[in-house]
Write an enzyme that holds these catalytic residues in place. Sequence first.
Site, mmCIF file in Angstrom:
data_model
loop_
_atom_site.group_PDB
_atom_site.id
_atom_site.type_symbol
_atom_site.label_atom_id
_atom_site.label_comp_id
_atom_site.label_asym_id
_atom_site.label_seq_id
_atom_site.Cartn_x
_atom_site.Cartn_y
_atom_site.Cartn_z
ATOM 1 C CD GLU A 191 -3.059 0.766 0.116
ATOM 2 O OE1 GLU A 191 -3.797 1.724 -0.195
ATOM 3 O OE2 GLU A 191 -3.146 -0.359 -0.433
ATOM 4 C CG ASP A 227 -5.146 2.791 4.797
ATOM 5 O OD1 ASP A 227 -4.179 2.564 4.045
ATOM 6 O OD2 ASP A 227 -5.192 3.777 5.550
ATOM 7 C CD GLU A 239 -0.870 7.518 -2.617
ATOM 8 O OE1 GLU A 239 -1.217 8.128 -1.584
ATOM 9 O OE2 GLU A 239 -1.387 6.432 -2.967
#
Length: 494
Positions: A292, A476, A322
């Site tokens: 992750e 998450d 990201e």
Amino acid sequence: MWRKASAAALLALAVGYFYYGSSDLPEQILQSISLPNFQASSPSQNSVEQVISAAWETLITLPTRQWSKVAVGVNACVDVVVSGVGLLQALAVDPGTGLDHEVLHSKEDLKEAFIHFMARGAAAERFFSDNEAFQRIARAAAEYPGAKLYVGGNAALIGQKLATYPDLMVLLCGPVGPKLHEMLDEQILVPPESLQETDEYHLILEYKAGEQWGSTRAPQANRFIFSHDVSNGEMSSLETFVASLDEFEPDLVVLSGLHMMEGQGRELWEERLKEAVLAISDIPKDIPIHLELASMTDKDYMNSIMQEVMPIVSSIGLNEQELLFLSQAGKGPHADLAAWKGIPDVGQVSDILLWILEQHGRSEPSSEADLTRIHFHTLAYHILATVDGYWGNQAAAVMAGARVASSQACGLQSVDVSKVELKAPLQFHSSHAEPREKLSLNPAEPVTVWRRGNVTFHMTAVLVCKQPLRTVGLGDAISAEGLVYSELKTQQPF
């Protein structure tokens, strides 16, 4: 169920068509749900959300072969969640101009970085170098009216989400202090070596959509995270984590926390990354590893992760910032984009995902890399890109991730269609460049599938919470849910 869903979709389009009396309206609806008139006044708007939500309930099914044991590591902490503008005002900081800082050294740096990201409605995470100054800010945050304490750290949050499945055994390795240990789900196993006397605190400055401070106005709700966290910053639990796998014998490993090392400086992260690669390489090859990712600013560090870590993991999870930063660091597709403008273009996202799997994954049988799966999430939609032959149940997995984003952002256990809205494009392209395929999203069957070479893409819309209560940990939860609904195919060993 299918008939009801299809009927609702047709009714939604028909009512909208009649209401506007426009011969072009069906095409307008298909092109984008973000047309101002359609969003503002169409009486059928809720029907589209209802159709997607109902389809999710029908189509999201667990795979035949499910994980029984998942080991998660290695970043864990206590999150102190507080109003960003409120805390900065309490610290007697005046609003001003935004400016990003790779590392925060003072209250002024904090204010400038917060404003920089608030103006963009973007999430970010930074290291605060001055321990004494950080402790003073942390005390002010904990005492601020309405401040809340939560389980924090990607690994702990993923562990918490996985622990909601009673048949799943979850091992969590990370710096677990007394407060965090007390807050963790009882189902989570923590090795004695991971327990420490004090907790690591992370401060999460949230802001709402439309919130204003000085001349800065947030286009959407999000948060800015910072900490002075040395245990997580050095990934000090990594070796303990890998050593604990022999006894626990997981069938899936989830790894996070690499982004925390960035704030420690190049000398430390270069050395520690080499050690991390050796430790990860010790994990048996038949156990898939999901990595992750999180917010980073150092292109050299991101490039090192891309070159050294990505080829030795099976799956990665990341958001739009990201993804773009990864492409910029590796000089990949659309690296010339300074930032996404509004909702990221599906074709551009697809180009970068394909590039990652071709350059650093096993898109060709001859490749020695292990990476075969990327779970991408942004506010309006999610994409799962997988190399053919390695993963199953990915349509259900991408929808499950979107469903949890829609419910959890609103602080609910299930989707409430009156509290969410569709922001995803309903027509888009498989690539930003030719040759490309024109694609559309059908609300009654809300997964669009396309292939490029040996890679298959599954895309679904998110029903975006209109008034999100908490944005921290959404990524998450999305990745955890996507993994629970994913199945590794046995005929292709890693």
